[in-house]
Design a protein around this motif. Structure first.
Motif, PDB file in Angstrom:
ATOM      1  N   ASP A  47       0.840  -1.205   0.000  1.00  0.00           N
ATOM      2  CA  ASP A  47       0.000   0.000   0.000  1.00  0.00           C
ATOM      3  C   ASP A  47       0.874   1.252   0.000  1.00  0.00           C
ATOM      4  O   ASP A  47       2.075   1.200   0.249  1.00  0.00           O
ATOM      5  N   GLU A  49       1.192   3.885   1.944  1.00  0.00           N
ATOM      6  CA  GLU A  49       1.890   4.310   3.167  1.00  0.00           C
ATOM      7  C   GLU A  49       3.143   3.478   3.401  1.00  0.00           C
ATOM      8  O   GLU A  49       4.221   4.009   3.689  1.00  0.00           O
ATOM      9  N   HIS A  52       5.820   4.348   0.889  1.00  0.00           N
ATOM     10  CA  HIS A  52       6.488   5.597   1.260  1.00  0.00           C
ATOM     11  C   HIS A  52       7.528   5.354   2.357  1.00  0.00           C
ATOM     12  O   HIS A  52       8.663   5.858   2.282  1.00  0.00           O
ATOM     13  N   ARG A  53       7.160   4.582   3.367  1.00  0.00           N
ATOM     14  CA  ARG A  53       8.095   4.282   4.459  1.00  0.00           C
ATOM     15  C   ARG A  53       9.293   3.482   3.964  1.00  0.00           C
ATOM     16  O   ARG A  53      10.429   3.702   4.401  1.00  0.00           O
TER      17      ARG A  53
END
Length: 171
Positions: A47, A49, A52-53
């Protein structure tokens, strides 16, 4: 090209890089010892998020997202098999020479990637190891996989692909 000095240098690299590596990755089997030959190609979607991490982690470690995900794959294989020295294949588009850029067709080679998890490294340490290994492997990606196989004393196990039993792809 395969008979020239550049190929000889790549043969030496692969002989040294794969020296002592286990050539069979023994996955645990369910339901007895009979080999079923049912390969899998699991697709994992990340996903936004988490992506991005992972990108931030990759940037901090000065490596690519591919490197980070490959390191995680090495950890996963280590957890499944208990083996701390893991070989994985990855496809590379073998179009590094200008003479091949205009040719039609698919030029793909398999590169052997070696994950060494000895000494219980932190994930940051593992990322540094995987980054260095990937850079070296990609510098020597031109030698066809069949010739890499000839550089390594591969134990012939019936029903097992030689040298690599797992592939990694990231899109």
């Amino acid at each position: 090209w395969c008979d020239g000095e550049a190929a000889a240098a790549q043969r030496r690299y692969w002989r040294d890089a794969l020296d002592g590596a286990p050539t069979v990755l023994a996955f645990p089997r369910r339901g007895g010892s009979a080999r079923a030959f049912h390969g899998r190609s699991p697709r994992i979607e990340i996903d936004a998020e988490l992506a991005h991490r992972l990108e931030l982690l990759s940037q901090r470690a000065e490596c690519s997202l591919f490197t980070t995900l490959l390191a995680a794959f090495f950890v996963l294989l280590h957890r499944y098999t208990g083996v701390a020295d893991v070989l994985v294949g990855s496809a590379v588009a073998a179009r590094r020479w200008q003479a091949t850029e205009s040719l039609l067709g698919m030029f793909v080679n398999t590169v052997v990637l070696r994950g060494r998890l000895h000494g219980d490294p932190s994930f940051t340490e593992l990322l540094a190891r995987v980054r260095a290994m990937l850079l070296a492997a990609h510098d020597h990606q031109d030698l066809p996989f069949e010739l890499v196989l000839k550089q390594v004393a591969v134990e012939h196990v019936p029903g097992v692909n030689p040298l690599i039993q797992a592939m990694f792809s990231c899109h």
